[in-house]
Design a protein around this motif. Structure first.
Motif, mmCIF file in Angstrom:
data_model
loop_
_atom_site.group_PDB
_atom_site.id
_atom_site.type_symbol
_atom_site.label_atom_id
_atom_site.label_comp_id
_atom_site.label_asym_id
_atom_site.label_seq_id
_atom_site.Cartn_x
_atom_site.Cartn_y
_atom_site.Cartn_z
ATOM 1 N N ASP A 105 12.534 4.305 5.313
ATOM 2 C CA ASP A 105 12.180 3.281 3.815
ATOM 3 C C ASP A 105 10.821 3.321 3.356
ATOM 4 O OD1 ASP A 105 14.962 2.972 3.364
ATOM 5 O OD2 ASP A 105 15.011 1.085 5.042
ATOM 6 N N LEU A 106 10.641 3.502 2.065
ATOM 7 C CA LEU A 106 9.332 3.376 1.479
ATOM 8 C C LEU A 106 9.243 1.823 1.109
ATOM 9 C CD1 LEU A 106 7.120 5.389 1.116
ATOM 10 C CD2 LEU A 106 7.861 5.534 -1.500
ATOM 11 N N MET A 107 7.857 1.183 1.548
ATOM 12 C CA MET A 107 7.678 -0.226 1.195
ATOM 13 C C MET A 107 6.593 -0.380 0.765
ATOM 14 S SD MET A 107 10.641 -1.876 2.458
ATOM 15 C CE MET A 107 10.144 -3.478 3.455
ATOM 16 N N VAL A 108 5.886 -1.552 -0.034
ATOM 17 C CA VAL A 108 4.756 -1.956 -0.174
ATOM 18 C C VAL A 108 4.355 -3.414 0.174
ATOM 19 C CG1 VAL A 108 3.448 -2.511 -2.370
ATOM 20 C CG2 VAL A 108 4.572 -0.465 -2.363
ATOM 21 N N GLN A 109 3.191 -3.612 0.642
ATOM 22 C CA GLN A 109 2.687 -4.948 1.001
ATOM 23 C C GLN A 109 1.797 -5.243 0.212
ATOM 24 O OE1 GLN A 109 1.540 -5.415 5.384
ATOM 25 N NE2 GLN A 109 0.525 -7.321 4.838
ATOM 26 N N GLY A 139 4.191 2.934 1.247
ATOM 27 C CA GLY A 139 3.958 3.808 2.901
ATOM 28 C C GLY A 139 5.348 3.871 3.459
ATOM 29 N N LEU A 140 5.671 4.517 4.189
ATOM 30 C CA LEU A 140 6.715 4.836 5.081
ATOM 31 C C LEU A 140 6.834 3.452 6.168
ATOM 32 C CD1 LEU A 140 9.335 5.935 6.265
ATOM 33 C CD2 LEU A 140 7.816 7.446 7.903
ATOM 34 N N LEU A 141 7.922 2.855 6.407
ATOM 35 C CA LEU A 141 7.852 1.527 7.243
ATOM 36 C C LEU A 141 8.518 2.023 8.476
ATOM 37 C CD1 LEU A 141 7.884 -1.659 7.910
ATOM 38 C CD2 LEU A 141 10.344 -1.573 7.170
ATOM 39 N N ILE A 142 7.583 1.796 9.700
ATOM 40 C CA ILE A 142 7.837 2.037 10.915
ATOM 41 C C ILE A 142 7.740 0.975 11.690
ATOM 42 C CG2 ILE A 142 7.370 4.589 10.723
ATOM 43 C CD1 ILE A 142 4.721 3.934 12.205
ATOM 44 N N SER A 143 8.549 0.760 12.944
ATOM 45 C CA SER A 143 8.690 -0.216 13.695
ATOM 46 C C SER A 143 8.209 0.078 15.146
ATOM 47 C CB SER A 143 9.700 -1.158 13.553
ATOM 48 O OG SER A 143 9.895 -2.435 14.393
ATOM 49 N N ARG A 144 7.343 -0.577 15.837
ATOM 50 C CA ARG A 144 7.121 -0.191 17.187
ATOM 51 C C ARG A 144 8.250 -0.534 17.991
ATOM 52 N NH1 ARG A 144 2.013 -0.303 20.317
ATOM 53 N NH2 ARG A 144 2.493 0.768 22.227
ATOM 54 N N VAL A 145 8.777 0.448 19.044
ATOM 55 C CA VAL A 145 9.631 0.467 20.059
ATOM 56 C C VAL A 145 9.072 -0.305 21.353
ATOM 57 C CG1 VAL A 145 11.489 1.385 21.502
ATOM 58 C CG2 VAL A 145 11.248 1.875 18.940
ATOM 59 N N THR A 146 9.422 -1.348 21.543
ATOM 60 C CA THR A 146 9.062 -2.085 22.831
ATOM 61 C C THR A 146 10.198 -2.680 23.999
ATOM 62 O OG1 THR A 146 8.835 -4.218 21.936
ATOM 63 C CG2 THR A 146 6.947 -2.694 21.733
ATOM 64 N N CYS A 185 10.609 -0.181 -1.901
ATOM 65 C CA CYS A 185 10.279 0.936 -3.075
ATOM 66 C C CYS A 185 11.468 1.881 -3.182
ATOM 67 C CB CYS A 185 9.230 1.722 -2.895
ATOM 68 S SG CYS A 185 7.548 0.616 -2.928
ATOM 69 N N ASP A 186 12.010 2.519 -2.146
ATOM 70 C CA ASP A 186 12.594 3.625 -2.220
ATOM 71 C C ASP A 186 13.117 4.314 -0.822
ATOM 72 O OD1 ASP A 186 14.307 5.641 -3.330
ATOM 73 O OD2 ASP A 186 12.760 6.886 -3.947
ATOM 74 N N ARG A 187 14.464 4.821 -0.609
ATOM 75 C CA ARG A 187 14.739 5.474 0.642
ATOM 76 C C ARG A 187 14.283 7.035 0.415
ATOM 77 N NH1 ARG A 187 19.580 3.271 3.676
ATOM 78 N NH2 ARG A 187 18.011 1.908 4.115
ATOM 79 N N LEU A 188 13.770 7.146 1.774
ATOM 80 C CA LEU A 188 13.497 8.840 1.790
ATOM 81 C C LEU A 188 14.234 9.503 2.848
ATOM 82 C CD1 LEU A 188 9.782 7.922 2.955
ATOM 83 C CD2 LEU A 188 10.461 8.557 0.505
ATOM 84 N N GLY A 189 13.955 10.838 2.779
ATOM 85 C CA GLY A 189 14.841 11.615 3.876
ATOM 86 C C GLY A 189 16.203 11.960 3.185
#
Length: 619
Positions: free
Chosen positions: A464-468, A422-429, A477-481
């Motif tokens: 970035d595509l990651m697996v947990q 899945g695409l790794l996203i991180s919450r902006v706080t 996994c891979d770089r997207l875009g």
């Protein structure tokens, strides 16, 4: 009575220990690492509340006072103590103070190779409260000019070996930009920093020149391709620099370690994690101008190296070196870096001994990082309940055909299951902000996903595509875009496509990365369509890319298509092209391979393809 009770207690402890090992095998490692993270955060918060903002530079100056004679940098046999670097950097500061007045907060661009003067100039400018923009030493011509203009510097400092690259663009630089070279003899329009340093004072500068008003003020600009096109200057705040500098300490490095840095200092890994990490520890670093596989272990033995920094390519190159006696005869105990494949990781340990590989993940401009503190082979990090309390990240479903996150009928994104990419996203706080890029706000906005799971939420898109997995280890996994990685560098496909598109016989070009067996990252490939009634000139394509692109960004393969397929938003389709790769057995379109000896692209025959697949031809 006491004996049975003690026996029962002992049995209970043994049972609980067994249960913990079975159900929570990484509990103590996770807890110990978490306590380190908390300790680092508490220290920064304490300084903030006391109004005593301690930056990386402040930490260095403290070491220079407490251990002036301790070696800080060892370079090509010469040793520079903490006091030496402090005094030399003060000379730099005084030169700019007297001959090129700079105000606190001004930007100065730095184009230098790995050498002690890189650090001297960096720290000297930092002592004046300047923001230092690190320029990639591989870029030339249009790309170099773009980078200089985009960070709007008041001055540009260039190393002796890179002056020629600046001379090419000198007439196009802003008239009010002062160019300084670390060399005695300089061309017209360039000032000699070396000459002025001879007579400059090495007295300390008042702290008022560089004291930070808050930790969110910019410290550095580091250029990155990211996932949205041309190189952009990512804003590195004092807080980010402090966090990055704590990386070596978090992995268990100490002030007694000798750290070998072969990575380029214009990258965050070499500068912040490497140099900044040594400063955080008060340790010594052995700085190498450029990585050399043949000299690597000799250097480690010669300088008693205990820790080295790596990217995956470095480990692979070392494994490809001819075997020799005594390869495990060294003092290296830790290696810190990213991007090493599992098979190379295992081979490296088998061949070179019991070295703990400390793999990590993080983007220069990102607000998320992972650290593999357990040493699990292949993983870039590990998460748990406590980690997600501090860093909110998600892995979401992604549409590879449309090149965008999948949203349901309500417009929300969806989580992937464990074990699925899945695409790794991180919450902006407030606690984990995203500071973006210098200049054009559109570049910053493109890196953000809004209304992801609910109205108003904002996430940083890593691209970035990651697996947990089911043990909560994370794997890259891979770089997207519009970006792929090759030779340890991010390559912006749009920038390469624009350079190729300048040729008068090219109609369109679509650039992407293709997997090559035994290689880290992906090799560049360009799919090209020609203008009507125009013919392909392979020598001109070769000349164009080697002239205007860094060597690592030049496409290794060409594919000539009659028509370029596009998406509904008129972006060139890449997914199918990436899947097909560069095999002449699968592709009927003409294919070509970059031949540096012949200085042109040559037809990619089946025989040539087989040689590449077997690793007989070096890419």
């Amino acid at each position: 009575m006491l004996l049975p009770w003690v026996s029962g207690l002992g049995a209970g402890i043994v049972f609980l220990h067994f249960l913990q090992k079975l159900l929570l095998p990484y509990f103590w490692q996770d807890l110990w690492f978490l306590l380190k993270v908390i300790r680092c955060g508490i220290r920064i918060e304490r300084y903030r509340r006391q109004g005593e903002l301690v930056t990386v530079l402040d930490t260095f100056l403290s070491h220079a006072r407490r251990q002036p004679r301790k070696p800080f940098i060892v370079f090509e046999g010469d040793t520079y103590t903490y006091e030496d670097v402090d005094k030399r950097s003060s000379r730099v500061a005084h030169v700019f103070l007297n001959h090129s007045p700079l105000a606190k907060g001004d930007t100065v661009a730095l184009l230098m190779s790995n050498e002690p003067d890189f650090v001297h100039v960096w720290f000297g400018l930092a002592k004046l409260g300047c923001v230092v923009a690190f320029l990639n030493t591989n870029i030339r011509s249009h790309s170099l000019l773009h980078c200089v203009r985009s960070c709007q510097p008041r001055a540009l400092v260039v190393g002796a070996d890179l002056l020629e690259a600046v001379e090419e663009i000198l007439p196009s630089l802003p008239a009010d930009l002062r160019v300084w070279a670390v060399r005695d003899s300089v061309p017209r329009g360039v000032a000699s920093l070396t000459e002025k340093l001879r007579t400059a004072s090495d007295k300390p500068l008042p702290r008022s020149h560089h004291v930070a008003s808050n930790l969110k003020t910019p410290s550095l600009y580091i250029f990155t391709s990211g996932t949205t096109g041309v190189p952009k200057a990512a804003v590195i705040t004092q807080l980010q620099a402090l966090k990055g500098a704590a990386g070596l300490w978090a992995f268990g490095c100490t002030s007694d370690d000798i750290i070998y840095i072969t990575l380029p200092l214009y990258h965050s890994s070499g500068a912040i994690l490497g140099i900044g990490g040594c400063i955080e520890l008060g340790a010594t670093c052995v700085l190498k101008k450029k990585f050399s596989a043949s000299q690597f272990w000799n250097d480690c033995k010669k300088y008693n190296v205990t820790v080295f920094q790596y990217i995956g390519e470095i480990c692979r190159y070392l494994c490809k070196q001819p075997k020799r006696e005594g390869e495990k005869d060294h003092q290296v105990r830790l290696a810190v870096g990213n991007g090493v494949r599992s098979d190379v990781w295992r081979e490296f340990l088998d061949r070179f001994g019991n070295i703990k590989m400390c793999e990590l993940y993080g983007a220069t401009e990102g607000n998320i990082c992972f650290m593999n503190h357990t040493g699990k082979i292949g993983a870039v990090g590990r998460t748990n309940f406590f980690y997600k309390l501090f860093f909110t990240f998600e892995l979401i479903k992604y549409d590879f055909q449309k090149d965008e996150p999948i949203r349901n009928q309500q417009g929300w994104c969806s989580h992937v299951k464990k074990g699925e990419p899945g695409l790794l996203i991180s919450r902006v706080t407030e606690k984990n902000p995203f500071f973006g890029y210098v200049g054009n706000k559109k570049h910053t906005e493109k890196k953000l996903l809004c209304d992801v799971f609910k109205k108003g939420d904002v996430y940083f898109n890593t691209g970035d595509l990651m697996v947990q997995d089911h043990e909560n280890f994370l794997y890259f996994c891979d770089r997207l875009g519009d970006t792929f990685r090759w030779k340890g560098e991010n390559i912006a496909t749009t920038e390469v496509a624009d350079i190729i598109g300048m040729l008068d016989f090219i109609q369109e070009s679509n650039v992407y990365g293709v997997a090559v067996p035994g290689c880290e990252g992906k090799a560049g490939m360009a799919s090209i369509t020609l203008k009507p009634n125009k013919s392909l000139d392979l020598e001109k394509v070769y000349e164009q890319v080697v002239t205007f692109l860094p060597a690592y960004a030049c496409p290794r393969f060409l594919r000539i298509q009659e028509k370029m397929e596009t998406t509904g938003t008129f972006k060139p389709k890449k997914f199918q092209l990436v899947q097909e790769g560069f095999s002449p057995l699968k592709i009927s379109d003409p294919l070509y391979f970059m031949d540096n000896l012949k200085k042109t692209y040559v037809p990619l025959t089946k025989g040539l393809y087989d040689q590449i697949m077997l690793g007989e031809i070096k890419l």
